[in-house]
Structures are given as C-alpha cells and as structure tokens.
Design a protein around this motif. Structure first.
Motif, PDB file in Angstrom:
ATOM      1  N   ARG A   1      13.308 -34.320  28.859  1.00 15.57           N
ATOM      2  CA  ARG A   1      14.539 -33.515  28.887  1.00 15.57           C
ATOM      3  C   ARG A   1      14.390 -32.202  28.122  1.00 15.57           C
ATOM      4  O   ARG A   1      15.388 -31.549  27.800  1.00 15.57           O
ATOM      5  CB  ARG A   1      15.704 -34.331  28.326  1.00 15.57           C
ATOM      6  CG  ARG A   1      16.108 -35.456  29.273  1.00 15.57           C
ATOM      7  CD  ARG A   1      17.115 -36.377  28.638  1.00 15.57           C
ATOM      8  NE  ARG A   1      16.564 -37.071  27.486  1.00 15.57           N
ATOM      9  CZ  ARG A   1      17.237 -37.926  26.728  1.00 15.57           C
ATOM     10  NH1 ARG A   1      18.488 -38.171  26.998  1.00 15.57           N
ATOM     11  NH2 ARG A   1      16.666 -38.540  25.713  1.00 15.57           N
ATOM     12  N   GLY A   2      13.164 -31.843  27.806  1.00 16.55           N
ATOM     13  CA  GLY A   2      12.938 -30.567  27.121  1.00 16.55           C
ATOM     14  C   GLY A   2      13.340 -30.579  25.665  1.00 16.55           C
ATOM     15  O   GLY A   2      13.625 -29.536  25.075  1.00 16.55           O
ATOM     16  N   ARG A   3      13.386 -31.782  25.070  1.00 15.65           N
ATOM     17  CA  ARG A   3      13.777 -31.884  23.660  1.00 15.65           C
ATOM     18  C   ARG A   3      12.556 -32.150  22.808  1.00 15.65           C
ATOM     19  O   ARG A   3      12.350 -33.243  22.294  1.00 15.65           O
ATOM     20  CB  ARG A   3      14.780 -33.012  23.491  1.00 15.65           C
ATOM     21  CG  ARG A   3      16.082 -32.701  24.196  1.00 15.65           C
ATOM     22  CD  ARG A   3      16.873 -33.934  24.381  1.00 15.65           C
ATOM     23  NE  ARG A   3      18.223 -33.580  24.780  1.00 15.65           N
ATOM     24  CZ  ARG A   3      19.141 -34.465  25.082  1.00 15.65           C
ATOM     25  NH1 ARG A   3      18.874 -35.750  25.030  1.00 15.65           N
ATOM     26  NH2 ARG A   3      20.337 -34.081  25.438  1.00 15.65           N
TER      27      ARG A   3
ATOM     28  N   ASP B   1       8.837 -34.129  25.862  1.00 16.36           N
ATOM     29  CA  ASP B   1       9.978 -34.967  26.227  1.00 16.36           C
ATOM     30  C   ASP B   1      10.470 -34.519  27.606  1.00 16.36           C
ATOM     31  O   ASP B   1      10.526 -33.320  27.872  1.00 16.36           O
ATOM     32  CB  ASP B   1      11.076 -34.781  25.170  1.00 16.36           C
ATOM     33  CG  ASP B   1      12.335 -35.520  25.514  1.00 16.36           C
ATOM     34  OD1 ASP B   1      12.378 -36.727  25.264  1.00 16.36           O
ATOM     35  OD2 ASP B   1      13.273 -34.889  26.049  1.00 16.36           O
TER      36      ASP B   1
ATOM     37  N   GLU C   1      26.580 -34.214  23.563  1.00 16.60           N
ATOM     38  CA  GLU C   1      25.620 -35.183  24.067  1.00 16.60           C
ATOM     39  C   GLU C   1      26.386 -36.333  24.715  1.00 16.60           C
ATOM     40  O   GLU C   1      27.410 -36.767  24.192  1.00 16.60           O
ATOM     41  CB  GLU C   1      24.756 -35.702  22.896  1.00 16.60           C
ATOM     42  CG  GLU C   1      23.690 -36.680  23.259  1.00 16.60           C
ATOM     43  CD  GLU C   1      22.571 -36.058  24.090  1.00 16.60           C
ATOM     44  OE1 GLU C   1      22.354 -34.835  24.019  1.00 16.60           O
ATOM     45  OE2 GLU C   1      21.926 -36.816  24.830  1.00 16.60           O
TER      46      GLU C   1
ATOM     47  N   TYR D   1      19.077 -33.308  18.902  1.00 15.36           N
ATOM     48  CA  TYR D   1      18.666 -32.908  20.247  1.00 15.36           C
ATOM     49  C   TYR D   1      18.837 -31.399  20.441  1.00 15.36           C
ATOM     50  O   TYR D   1      18.002 -30.746  21.062  1.00 15.36           O
ATOM     51  CB  TYR D   1      19.448 -33.683  21.306  1.00 15.36           C
ATOM     52  CG  TYR D   1      19.108 -35.159  21.323  1.00 15.36           C
ATOM     53  CD1 TYR D   1      17.782 -35.579  21.164  1.00 15.36           C
ATOM     54  CD2 TYR D   1      20.072 -36.131  21.490  1.00 15.36           C
ATOM     55  CE1 TYR D   1      17.459 -36.925  21.172  1.00 15.36           C
ATOM     56  CE2 TYR D   1      19.758 -37.483  21.498  1.00 15.36           C
ATOM     57  CZ  TYR D   1      18.441 -37.874  21.337  1.00 15.36           C
ATOM     58  OH  TYR D   1      18.124 -39.194  21.340  1.00 15.36           O
ATOM     59  N   ALA D   2      19.942 -30.864  19.908  1.00 20.92           N
ATOM     60  CA  ALA D   2      20.166 -29.420  20.040  1.00 20.92           C
ATOM     61  C   ALA D   2      19.063 -28.651  19.323  1.00 20.92           C
ATOM     62  O   ALA D   2      18.535 -27.653  19.836  1.00 20.92           O
ATOM     63  CB  ALA D   2      21.529 -29.053  19.471  1.00 20.92           C
TER      64      ALA D   2
ATOM     65  N   LEU E   1      16.006 -29.685  18.664  1.00 19.88           N
ATOM     66  CA  LEU E   1      14.729 -29.826  19.388  1.00 19.88           C
ATOM     67  C   LEU E   1      14.708 -28.960  20.645  1.00 19.88           C
ATOM     68  O   LEU E   1      13.683 -28.364  20.982  1.00 19.88           O
ATOM     69  CB  LEU E   1      14.491 -31.294  19.741  1.00 19.88           C
ATOM     70  CG  LEU E   1      14.105 -32.179  18.551  1.00 19.88           C
ATOM     71  CD1 LEU E   1      14.219 -33.656  18.903  1.00 19.88           C
ATOM     72  CD2 LEU E   1      12.681 -31.864  18.080  1.00 19.88           C
ATOM     73  N   GLU E   2      15.850 -28.875  21.322  1.00 18.80           N
ATOM     74  CA  GLU E   2      15.931 -28.025  22.525  1.00 18.80           C
ATOM     75  C   GLU E   2      15.673 -26.570  22.157  1.00 18.80           C
ATOM     76  O   GLU E   2      14.915 -25.866  22.833  1.00 18.80           O
ATOM     77  CB  GLU E   2      17.329 -28.149  23.145  1.00 18.80           C
ATOM     78  CG  GLU E   2      17.382 -29.158  24.278  1.00 18.80           C
ATOM     79  CD  GLU E   2      18.814 -29.355  24.785  1.00 18.80           C
ATOM     80  OE1 GLU E   2      19.105 -30.464  25.219  1.00 18.80           O
ATOM     81  OE2 GLU E   2      19.619 -28.404  24.715  1.00 18.80           O
ATOM     82  N   ARG E   3      16.299 -26.137  21.085  1.00 20.16           N
ATOM     83  CA  ARG E   3      16.131 -24.730  20.669  1.00 20.16           C
ATOM     84  C   ARG E   3      14.706 -24.456  20.202  1.00 20.16           C
ATOM     85  O   ARG E   3      14.158 -23.394  20.467  1.00 20.16           O
ATOM     86  CB  ARG E   3      17.133 -24.382  19.565  1.00 20.16           C
ATOM     87  CG  ARG E   3      18.547 -24.309  20.112  1.00 20.16           C
ATOM     88  CD  ARG E   3      19.542 -23.860  19.084  1.00 20.16           C
ATOM     89  NE  ARG E   3      20.883 -23.930  19.680  1.00 20.16           N
ATOM     90  CZ  ARG E   3      21.882 -23.145  19.370  1.00 20.16           C
ATOM     91  NH1 ARG E   3      21.723 -22.203  18.464  1.00 20.16           N
ATOM     92  NH2 ARG E   3      23.053 -23.256  19.950  1.00 20.16           N
TER      93      ARG E   3
ATOM     94  N   THR F   1      12.050 -25.995  21.244  1.00 21.89           N
ATOM     95  CA  THR F   1      11.216 -25.987  22.447  1.00 21.89           C
ATOM     96  C   THR F   1      11.340 -24.643  23.170  1.00 21.89           C
ATOM     97  O   THR F   1      10.345 -24.060  23.602  1.00 21.89           O
ATOM     98  CB  THR F   1      11.636 -27.138  23.388  1.00 21.89           C
ATOM     99  OG1 THR F   1      11.566 -28.346  22.648  1.00 21.89           O
ATOM    100  CG2 THR F   1      10.727 -27.233  24.605  1.00 21.89           C
ATOM    101  N   LYS F   2      12.593 -24.173  23.288  1.00 25.11           N
ATOM    102  CA  LYS F   2      12.807 -22.885  23.970  1.00 25.11           C
ATOM    103  C   LYS F   2      12.135 -21.743  23.219  1.00 25.11           C
ATOM    104  O   LYS F   2      11.720 -20.752  23.812  1.00 25.11           O
ATOM    105  CB  LYS F   2      14.305 -22.604  24.110  1.00 25.11           C
ATOM    106  CG  LYS F   2      14.918 -23.376  25.275  1.00 25.11           C
ATOM    107  CD  LYS F   2      16.373 -23.048  25.451  1.00 25.11           C
ATOM    108  CE  LYS F   2      16.969 -23.983  26.516  1.00 25.11           C
ATOM    109  NZ  LYS F   2      18.410 -24.086  26.400  1.00 25.11           N
TER     110      LYS F   2
END
Lengths: 388, 90
Positions: free
Chosen positions: A198-200, A196, B15, A81-82, A84-86, A88-89
């Motif tokens: 949640r921005g992931r 997603d 998480e 998740y971390a 994917l978040e990065r 996306t950003k």
C-alpha cells in the motif's frame, strides 16, 4: 508465564495453568499484569481460561484496558501509516518496528498491545530528511530527551498535541553490530526489506524482523516479559514460514551479533517457550557473559527496577569489541544527558551540580556492577515447555 | 440551485479499520471514530462531493432508501463539519 507463552507452550501446559489459576490471588495478579504491561493480552487470556466469575475484577480491568488500548492504538496506527506514506513519497527508505504495525499483524487487534510510541527505522543518511517529513505532520524535533543510551539510536519527535503519539526515528536499533556506527543490522535489514503493497514504507524480511526484536530486547537489558510475549506471538504467526536456523545467516554475516542474539533467544525460550535452537546456533548463549546477562535480566520487573543491571546486561552482550561505545553510552555521559537523567522521578532527590554528577555517575555504576557481580543473582524462571 | 460541495480538510489523516474508520486532525487534535455508514460518507468526501453525491454512495454501500441516505448524509456531514474535519466549498 504459561499464559504469555507461544501456542505450543500454552497447549502443553494448559491443565497445569488451569490448576494454578484456581489458587491465584486476583489483586496480586492484576498488579503484576499492570506492571508488566500485559493486562490486555495475558489478562484477557487468563479470564478466558478461568471464566469471568473466577476473576471479576481482572475481567473488568482487562476489558476496559483493551477498549482504551484499541482507541489509542488506532490513532497511533493512523499516524504511523501517514508518516510511512509521506516518507515513501519523499523517497526515504523506512520501515516500522514494533508498535501498532506489529500489534495488527501479530495480535490482529490493536487493543491487545498498548504502545507507548511509534518506532520507524530509516536510512542513516536520510535521518534529517525523515525528521523534516515528520515536521510536515506538526512534529517537533526538540533537544535529545530520555535515556542517553537510546538517544544515540534515534531522534525523538514530539507533538504539541497530546493525542499525537511520540515518534522515534531510528537510524540504528542497537550498538552490537560491527557496523553499528553506520546503521548496523537495521540498515542491512532495510536494504533487504520489501516495499509495502500500500505504499507505506518497507516491510522487513521475517528473519530480520525477528533478529531486530531480539536485539532490541537484548539492548534494553532483557527486562520484563513484554517483548518476549511479542516474540512468542510473532513466532505463532510467522514461525512456520521461517527456514531452518533463520538467524544463523545474520550471525554468519556479523559474528558480533552471536552472543546478544543467542542469549536473547535462549532467554525467550526459557520464558515463553519459543524453540531457540531452531532459530540459531545456541551455544554463544552459554558463554560466561551470555549466562551472566541472562541471570541479571529481570523478567518480572522487580521493584525497585534494576537499572544498573540492565546497563550491565547491555555491556556484557556487547563484549570487548564495544567497550568504548558502551562507556560513552552508559558511563561517560554528556552534561545534557546527565541533566535529563537525574531530573527524572526515579532519580535520587539529592541534587548535585551536573558536573559532579558526571563524575559520580560512572562511579555509582561501577559500584553497582561490583555488587551485582558479587551477589548471587537468581536464575531467570524456567518452565519445562516440552517442546520436543 | 447548486448544492454545496464538501471535502475533507487537508490536515486530516484517516484509516479504515475492520470495525470503524478513525480520523485524526494533526492541527487541531480532533479525533473521530466513525461507524461503517459514516465511513462511507468519509470515503465520499476524499474529493469534493455534494450531499447528493455522498447520499448516492451511501445508498449503494448500505442498501438503504434514497431518502434515508440523504438524511443520514446530511447529518454525518454536519457532524464532521462541526468538528472541523470537512469543509464546505463555495
């Protein structure tokens, strides 16, 4: 297989499965489930059906494996998740494939599916940027390692800390697509994916996700039951949300995918009871190469492993259009790949110079091919699922 | 006297799962599995917070007494600090 199947298949055969559990050898069952990497999910299901008293060792091992897989999977999910978040950003289109994301969505418990690594699909043009983003998490993009037919599909990133899972950044997931050199179906699926909430990263459309899972299964030579079990669980979770013949649209857009998709779907029907004919036009699976590929698949991961059979399955499913790509991936390997391959534990102990191995490797494969083609290959197991 | 403020360290990923919160530090390799109550403490230190801030958040979420919340918060923060997952700001 009865316990690995989709819900409809299991329900139809519950009585028969219960009878069979009564005569199973627990030790052999444990060892088979460990080999197939299905101890947590299928082992747990068997224990729930037969009762802990019938299989005390299996119950103990399945419970322990589930607890360990959950702890392991949670760490993997945190990292995925971390990442994917990065991504996306950083404005990079990225979507998870298999891994803890699938375990959570489809099984609802990270303990039921132990994942070896994280797979993330990104835009081919942004592959280097994606690697750069992962480096901010301490990942290192070393030289290509692992199977050469896979290193063409992804960049493998490792971390100096054992707790951090290996990450594979894919720019494509197979070599069957007509546009494989620019990403193939993975890229098209990424373009159609939705963000997603949640921005992931992105989430693949259901039909695309199923097609990608089937193609990964085909690409790997259709080994074992693990991916068919994933696909069966996926079908239980999402099957009712799919339109009629959901994969046909993908095949119509790229007919080269017909044989690998139909063959993988037909084999999954045979092994875990998903209704392949409701997913796509199944007739390409009945072509010569589709049937031969299915015969060469090894559902129970025979020992020693049929590496070369898996290679042949990959070649058969690609067909004439991908002969050159197949030869480059699987036969005419670069020196770096040859060195990596033949230093592995399952490689012969005889150490020939790399250049000699480069010549020897394709010859060995061709001899294996001739042997497999000439010997009567057993048909994959088949259960009458009575799916109507 | 002003209380110290605590905040999660920058190299930590976390998480929230249904049963627990999982924290991973990608620089040190430290991993922590937090129960629900410790998860509330962790949520509170996403931005700099004093022990009193953390205790107030914990009290609201867990419906425990103020004294108990303060004791639990101190204990949880000390634990997280010892593992290098939160840092104390001057």
């Amino acid at each position: 297989m009865m316990f690995a199947a989709c819900a409809a298949g299991r329900a139809n055969l519950l009585r028969r499965a219960e009878q069979l559990l009564g005569v199973c050898d627990e030790r052999k069952l444990c060892s088979l489930l460990v080999r197939l990497r299905l101890l947590e999910y299928v082992g747990g299901r068997m224990v729930a059906t037969a009762g802990e008293g019938r299989f005390p060792q299996l119950a103990l091992r399945a419970r322990g494996a589930t607890v360990a897989a959950r702890a392991h999977g949670e760490v993997q999910a945190v990292v995925q998740y971390a990442a994917l978040e990065r991504l996306t950003k950083a404005g990079i289109r990225a979507a998870p494939l298999k891994g803890p994301d699938l375990a959570l969505r489809v099984y609802g418990d990270l303990g039921l599916r132990r994942c070896a690594d994280l797979d993330i699909v990104v835009d081919p043009e942004r592959l280097d940027d994606a690697v750069g983003v992962l480096q901010t998490l301490g990942y290192d993009s070393g030289p290509p390692a692992g199977s050469p037919w896979l290193t063409e599909l992804h960049r493998r990133l490792t971390h100096r800390l054992a707790v951090m899972p290996m990450v594979e950044i894919h720019w494509r997931t197979e070599c069957y697509s007509s546009e494989a050199s620019t990403g193939g179906l993975a890229r098209a699926a990424l373009e159609r994916a939705v963000p997603d909430v949640r921005g992931r990263g992105l989430q693949f459309r259901l039909a695309d996700e199923l097609a990608l899972l089937l193609l990964v299964y085909a690409r790997d030579g259709m080994p074992g039951l693990r991916l068919p079990v994933d696909i069966a669980a996926w079908w239980d979770r999402y099957g009712s949300q799919l339109p009629t013949l959901p994969l046909q649209e993908i095949i119509d857009a790229d007919p080269r995918l017909a044989v690998p998709l139909a063959t993988a779907a037909a084999l999954c029907e045979r092994l875990v009871g998903i209704p392949a004919a409701s997913l796509l036009e199944i007739s390409p699976a009945r072509s010569c190469r589709g049937q031969l590929a299915a015969r060469l698949s090894s559902a129970f991961l025979d020992e020693p492993p049929k590496h070369s059979a898996a290679t042949l399955v990959d070649g058969l499913l690609g067909g004439r259009a991908t002969v050159l790509s197949f030869a480059r991936r699987r036969l005419l390997l670069r020196r770096g790949h040859i060195a990596t391959m033949y230093r592995r534990d399952d490689a012969p102990t005889w150490r020939a110079p790399t250049r000699l191995l480069q010549v020897q490797h394709p010859l060995r494969q061709l001899i294996y091919f001739a042997w497999y083609m000439g010997s009567p290959a057993p048909r994959p197991p088949k259960i009458e699922w009575s799916l109507g | 006297m002003r209380s110290d403020r605590y905040v999660k360290v920058g190299t930590v990923l976390s998480e929230v799962f249904p049963a627990r919160t999982v924290i991973v530090d990608y620089r040190s390799g430290a991993v922590a599995y937090l129960n629900k109550a410790a998860g509330y403490v962790w949520e509170a230190v996403q931005s700099p917070s004093t022990v009193e801030d953390v205790a107030a958040a914990l009290q609201v979420q867990s419906e425990i007494s103020a004294a108990q919340a303060t004791t639990d918060s101190r204990e949880a923060l000390a634990n997280l600090e010892r593992r290098g997952l939160v840092t104390r700001l001057a």
